[in-house]
Design a protein around this motif. Structure first.
Motif, PDB file in Angstrom:
ATOM      1  N   ARG A  98      79.962 -28.772  21.761  1.00 35.29           N
ATOM      2  CA  ARG A  98      80.895 -29.266  20.604  1.00 35.29           C
ATOM      3  C   ARG A  98      81.886 -30.142  21.273  1.00 35.29           C
ATOM      4  NH1 ARG A  98      82.233 -25.252  15.816  1.00 35.29           N
ATOM      5  NH2 ARG A  98      82.620 -27.296  15.085  1.00 35.29           N
ATOM      6  N   ARG A  99      81.985 -30.054  22.604  1.00 33.61           N
ATOM      7  CA  ARG A  99      83.254 -30.776  23.097  1.00 33.61           C
ATOM      8  C   ARG A  99      82.836 -31.926  24.082  1.00 33.61           C
ATOM      9  NH1 ARG A  99      84.665 -25.614  24.393  1.00 33.61           N
ATOM     10  NH2 ARG A  99      84.319 -25.861  26.672  1.00 33.61           N
ATOM     11  N   CYS A 119      80.709 -39.715  16.624  1.00 37.75           N
ATOM     12  CA  CYS A 119      79.290 -38.998  16.921  1.00 37.75           C
ATOM     13  C   CYS A 119      78.352 -39.268  15.933  1.00 37.75           C
ATOM     14  CB  CYS A 119      79.485 -37.502  16.966  1.00 37.75           C
ATOM     15  SG  CYS A 119      80.715 -37.192  18.456  1.00 37.75           S
ATOM     16  N   ARG A 169      88.315 -39.812  19.455  1.00 40.91           N
ATOM     17  CA  ARG A 169      88.216 -38.446  19.099  1.00 40.91           C
ATOM     18  C   ARG A 169      89.601 -37.915  19.027  1.00 40.91           C
ATOM     19  NH1 ARG A 169      83.107 -35.688  19.333  1.00 40.91           N
ATOM     20  NH2 ARG A 169      84.303 -33.800  20.376  1.00 40.91           N
ATOM     21  N   ASP A 229      78.431 -33.775  17.714  1.00 40.26           N
ATOM     22  CA  ASP A 229      79.378 -33.334  16.802  1.00 40.26           C
ATOM     23  C   ASP A 229      79.287 -33.710  15.640  1.00 40.26           C
ATOM     24  OD1 ASP A 229      81.706 -32.023  15.780  1.00 40.26           O
ATOM     25  OD2 ASP A 229      83.015 -32.768  17.406  1.00 40.26           O
ATOM     26  N   CYS A 268      88.777 -32.095  22.016  1.00 41.11           N
ATOM     27  CA  CYS A 268      87.833 -32.767  22.662  1.00 41.11           C
ATOM     28  C   CYS A 268      88.337 -33.010  24.205  1.00 41.11           C
ATOM     29  CB  CYS A 268      87.561 -34.238  22.286  1.00 41.11           C
ATOM     30  SG  CYS A 268      86.606 -35.350  23.219  1.00 41.11           S
ATOM     31  N   GLN A 272      81.113 -32.880  12.898  1.00 46.34           N
ATOM     32  CA  GLN A 272      82.557 -33.146  12.487  1.00 46.34           C
ATOM     33  C   GLN A 272      83.191 -34.386  12.853  1.00 46.34           C
ATOM     34  OE1 GLN A 272      83.377 -30.849  10.350  1.00 46.34           O
ATOM     35  NE2 GLN A 272      81.177 -30.137  10.611  1.00 46.34           N
ATOM     36  N   CYS A 273      82.634 -35.218  13.770  1.00 51.46           N
ATOM     37  CA  CYS A 273      83.142 -36.430  14.314  1.00 51.46           C
ATOM     38  C   CYS A 273      82.720 -37.660  13.886  1.00 51.46           C
ATOM     39  CB  CYS A 273      82.847 -36.213  15.978  1.00 51.46           C
ATOM     40  SG  CYS A 273      83.313 -37.805  16.844  1.00 51.46           S
ATOM     41  N   GLY A 305      86.085 -33.874  15.601  1.00 50.04           N
ATOM     42  CA  GLY A 305      85.478 -32.905  16.628  1.00 50.04           C
ATOM     43  C   GLY A 305      86.321 -31.791  16.817  1.00 50.04           C
TER      44      GLY A 305
END
Length: 136
Positions: A58-59, A19, A114, A13, A128, A15-16, A120
């Motif tokens: 993505r999760r 990650c 998260r 991910d 998440c 956006q995380c 994420g």
């Protein structure tokens, strides 16, 4: 007999922050099995793997082998460590019943981070749910 894995793709991910940090850490490690690190849900991920659920990736961490293997959740974390020279013995241990509690704690901690940071969770997507794939 199983098919040998020669290359792995880790869908992470982007956006995380956790990650992304782990992506950079993986890149710095000596790899016994090459790791391609591709943002989950990206154009590149969709091009390479049109048949998988990209919203789910993505999760939940997803690792794909070059021979069609798919690893998610705890198995994905373990196979990432297995691909690394210094961490392969630890990966073998984590895959045992004795190591399972440590994987569970690690995954729960990552999910809580998260959740707490909102990492994420792009607008309009589900938060998440890494905890759903935690064993036992």
């Amino acid at each position: 007999m199983g098919v040998p894995v020669r290359r792995l793709t880790v869908l992470y991910d982007a956006q995380c922050s956790l990650c992304v940090h782990l992506r950079h850490w993986l890149q710095r490690q000596r790899q016994l099995v090459p790791l391609d690190l591709v943002p989950a849900g990206s154009h590149e991920a969709r091009r390479r793997y049109p048949g998988i659920d990209h919203e789910r990736t993505r999760r939940e961490i997803t690792v794909l082998g070059d021979r069609g293997q798919v690893f998610t959740g705890a198995g994905a974390w373990i196979v990432c460590l297995w691909a690394l020279a210094e961490h392969r013995p630890k990966a073998h241990w984590l895959a045992t019943p004795a190591g399972a509690p440590f994987v569970r704690v690690t995954m729960l901690a990552a999910a809580k981070y998260r959740e707490a940071t909102g990492s994420g969770t792009p607008a309009g997507t589900q938060a998440c749910d890494d905890r759903c794939s935690v064993p036992g």
